[in-house]
Design a protein around this motif. Structure first.
Motif, short mmCIF file in Angstrom:
data_model
loop_
_atom_site.label_atom_id
_atom_site.label_comp_id
_atom_site.label_asym_id
_atom_site.label_seq_id
_atom_site.Cartn_x
_atom_site.Cartn_y
_atom_site.Cartn_z
N LYS A 20 -9.01 96.68 51.53
CA LYS A 20 -9.46 95.72 50.51
C LYS A 20 -8.36 94.73 50.17
O LYS A 20 -8.60 93.52 50.11
N TRP A 21 -7.16 95.24 49.97
CA TRP A 21 -6.05 94.35 49.59
C TRP A 21 -5.63 93.45 50.75
O TRP A 21 -5.28 92.28 50.54
N GLN A 29 0.99 96.08 43.47
CA GLN A 29 -0.23 96.66 42.92
C GLN A 29 -0.19 98.16 43.21
O GLN A 29 0.41 98.58 44.19
N THR A 31 -5.96 93.73 39.91
CA THR A 31 -7.02 93.78 40.92
C THR A 31 -6.70 92.69 41.93
O THR A 31 -5.85 91.83 41.68
N TRP A 90 0.72 97.15 37.19
CA TRP A 90 -0.07 98.37 37.38
C TRP A 90 -1.57 98.11 37.25
O TRP A 90 -2.38 98.80 37.85
N GLY A 91 -1.95 97.10 36.50
CA GLY A 91 -3.38 96.86 36.26
C GLY A 91 -3.98 95.77 37.11
O GLY A 91 -5.09 95.32 36.84
N VAL A 99 -8.71 101.22 50.11
CA VAL A 99 -7.86 100.44 49.21
C VAL A 99 -6.96 99.48 49.99
O VAL A 99 -6.89 98.29 49.69
N LEU A 114 -4.42 107.59 43.96
CA LEU A 114 -5.49 108.25 44.71
C LEU A 114 -5.35 109.77 44.79
O LEU A 114 -6.29 110.45 45.20
N GLU A 126 -10.30 107.02 51.33
CA GLU A 126 -10.06 106.25 50.11
C GLU A 126 -8.82 105.37 50.27
O GLU A 126 -8.81 104.21 49.86
N GLU A 151 -2.97 100.47 43.15
CA GLU A 151 -4.26 101.15 43.28
C GLU A 151 -4.15 102.36 44.20
O GLU A 151 -4.73 103.41 43.93
N HIS A 152 -3.41 102.22 45.29
CA HIS A 152 -3.28 103.35 46.23
C HIS A 152 -2.48 104.51 45.62
O HIS A 152 -2.67 105.66 46.00
#
Length: 542
Positions: free
Chosen positions: A297-298, A266, A246, A243-244, A294, A272, A290, A268-269
């Motif tokens: 970026k990944w 991951q 990057t 979950w954490g 995300v 949102l 957004e 991150e999405h």
């Protein structure tokens, strides 16, 4: 990057309690999975991620394990499990086991022994601390509400539990714990499993006294050690729930040179549509720009240095068609759009059971109809804090874990064909319209759209290995991108709204193009400027 079998694979997650009940006790089981393997073969998947089937008191639906080398009675026997491995293998399907080694059940023999005395050799298998000024060792909170510390009257110490108090955390600083975990992994490797999904693996490096839970300083050391002593000796798929993570951390996990894992989940999405700095229950609308930021970026950050997992749903998350699609008038179109968007990206796609049918979130009338421990704890906690019942239920309807856990809808018979007994959790009432039998018989169904996506991926090196570039990046309504490998190009264009939307990308050179897949019946020619119907999704090859 060296090519691996799991680069072109598609994984299907099974939540065993809810998949198919073969003996009509209301609970899904291993023999039920065996009965439905031909359905999964038809879908085209080649890997099953199997939720925990180990011995468990079921405080957290099997994620509290009392014996890692035996099977929960309600799921069957080890003989059934061996049969599942054989039957799946005969159909070219690998089984990925759910490895839950951040914690055990409090009914695991290790913890039963650990509680007997401070001098017991298993005491240091877990995290124990003395009270400070008669209180908890620190203010660390449980992810299931309340404190992460539980007082043990007999010894006068607290033990740590990041999740339920019946899920005490293992002490990974103890080499004996780590060796015991390697033994568990090797036990299943020798049975012929295809890999492991590692539950909350980023928590094993915790440093409780510094209130560090995720991404602790020794986390990657532990994973390298586990790789060397267990699964690294086999050609397996390993995916960590992180979950954490990057992108930089994900490269440590998934870069082959690091010798840790194949890939990570991951999230991150996934955050949102939550209010920043608050809990997942505190909702806000999704902003597509957004989401695009995300995902892009990944896709770009791991290029050549790691590997992505691609998912919308799992057993902990709400149904994606209800979350970010439209589960009413555009359920079919939006479910196909979301599938197209995801399966065209670089990484290994995961389908959660029922996603290929467009199964939706459930609205139970009473909190008493819910089963999930996280949901029930949150409800009590928020009622005590003065939230209204209606306000809390709105959050549960949107984000509760039981949304994903209602039984699989196989046909339009009683209980959706899941069981002729009383299901452990009620079936979503829309099973008459949304079910596997109807979907398989309808060539235009969401199911067959997924089949085509799986087939396209397996036969396209460009989708598996091509570079990613976002198109029309500032468009608030359309998510579009291009994948390219050795001059071959695949373009994916998706309208994320229930309105007419315009795609515009002047920089894209338009050559001969062919529609690989569309969620509307008529063919639309690829152009630099296009008008898209509600939730329209088109995949082109140039």
């Amino acid at each position: 990057m060296e090519k691996k079998w799991w680069h072109k694979s598609v994984v299907y997650e099974i939540y065993p309690r809810s998949f198919y009940d073969s003996n009509n006790d209301g609970i899904g089981d291993i023999n039920g999975i065996i009965e439905k393997l031909d359905y999964l073969k038809l879908l085209g998947i080649d890997v099953i991620w199997l939720g925990p089937v180990y011995k468990s008191p079921n405080d957290d639906n099997g994620y509290d394990i009392s014996d890692y080398c035996d099977i929960m009675d309600e799921f069957g026997t080890m003989e059934d499990m061996d049969n599942l491995l054989r039957e799946a293998n005969s159909r070219g399907i690998k089984i990925v086991m759910d490895l839950v080694v951040n914690h055990t059940s409090d009914e695991h023999p290790w913890f039963i022994e650990a509680k007997k005395s401070k001098d017991n050799k298993y005491r240091d298998y877990y995290v124990w601390r003395d009270p400070i000024d008669g209180k908890e060792p620190n203010e660390m909170g449980s992810l299931f509400s309340g404190s992460a510390w539980q007082y043990d009257e007999a010894s006068g110490q607290y033990y740590m539990h990041i999740f339920s108090k019946k899920q005490p955390d293992l002490n990974w600083e103890n080499i004996e714990v780590r060796k015991a975990v390697w033994d568990i992994v090797n036990f299943w490797c020798e049975k012929g499993v295809g890999g492991f999904r590692m539950d909350v693996i980023d928590l094993i490096g915790k440093v409780p006294d510094k209130m560090i839970t995720g991404n602790g300083p020794k986390l990657h050391e532990y994973l390298k050690e586990m790789n060397k002593n267990s699964f690294g000796k086999y050609d397996l798929l390993t995916v960590g729930e992180t979950w954490g993570a990057t992108p930089e951390i994900a490269k440590l996990y998934s870069n082959p040179e690091e010798k840790e894992l194949s890939m990570v989940f991951q999230f991150e999405h996934i955050g949102l549509d939550e209010q920043p700095g608050k809990e997942k229950w505190d909702l806000k609308p999704l902003e597509l720009k957004e989401l695009k930021r995300v995902f892009s970026k990944w896709q770009s950050s791991l290029e050549g240095k790691g590997w992505n997992s691609l998912f919308w749903n799992n057993h902990d998350l709400p149904r994606i068609v209800s979350r970010w699609g439209n589960d009413k008038e555009y359920r079919v179109e939006s479910a196909k759009m979301l599938a197209t968007l995801l399966h065209g990206l670089k990484g290994t796609p995961y389908i959660y059971q029922g996603e290929e049918l467009g199964m939706t979130n459930v609205h139970f009338n009473s909190i008493d109809e819910y089963d999930d421990i996280e949901t029930l704890n949150m409800y009590k906690d928020r009622i005590a804090k003065g939230y209204s019942h209606e306000e809390i239920m709105k959050s549960i309807y949107a984000k509760g874990r039981d949304n994903a856990r209602t039984p699989m809808q196989w046909d339009d018979s009683e209980n959706g064909g899941f069981t002729s007994g009383k299901p452990w959790l009620a079936v979503n009432k829309n099973y008459k319209e949304i079910n596997a039998k109807a979907a398989v018989e309808d060539e235009n169904s969401i199911f067959h759209h997924y089949r085509k996506l799986v087939d396209i991926r397996k036969n396209s090196e460009t989708i598996i290995y091509g570079e990613y570039r976002e198109l029309d990046a500032e468009n608030p309504d359309v998510f579009a991108y291009i994948r390219e490998l050795d001059g071959d190009k695949v373009v994916v264009i998706c309208n994320f709204t229930d309105k007419i939307a315009t795609f515009k990308e002047d920089s894209m050179e338009i050559g001969d193009s062919k529609v690989l897949l569309s969620n509307y019946k008529d063919i639309v020619e690829l152009k630099n400027t296009m008008s898209l119907r509600p939730y329209e999704a088109i995949m082109y090859r140039m």
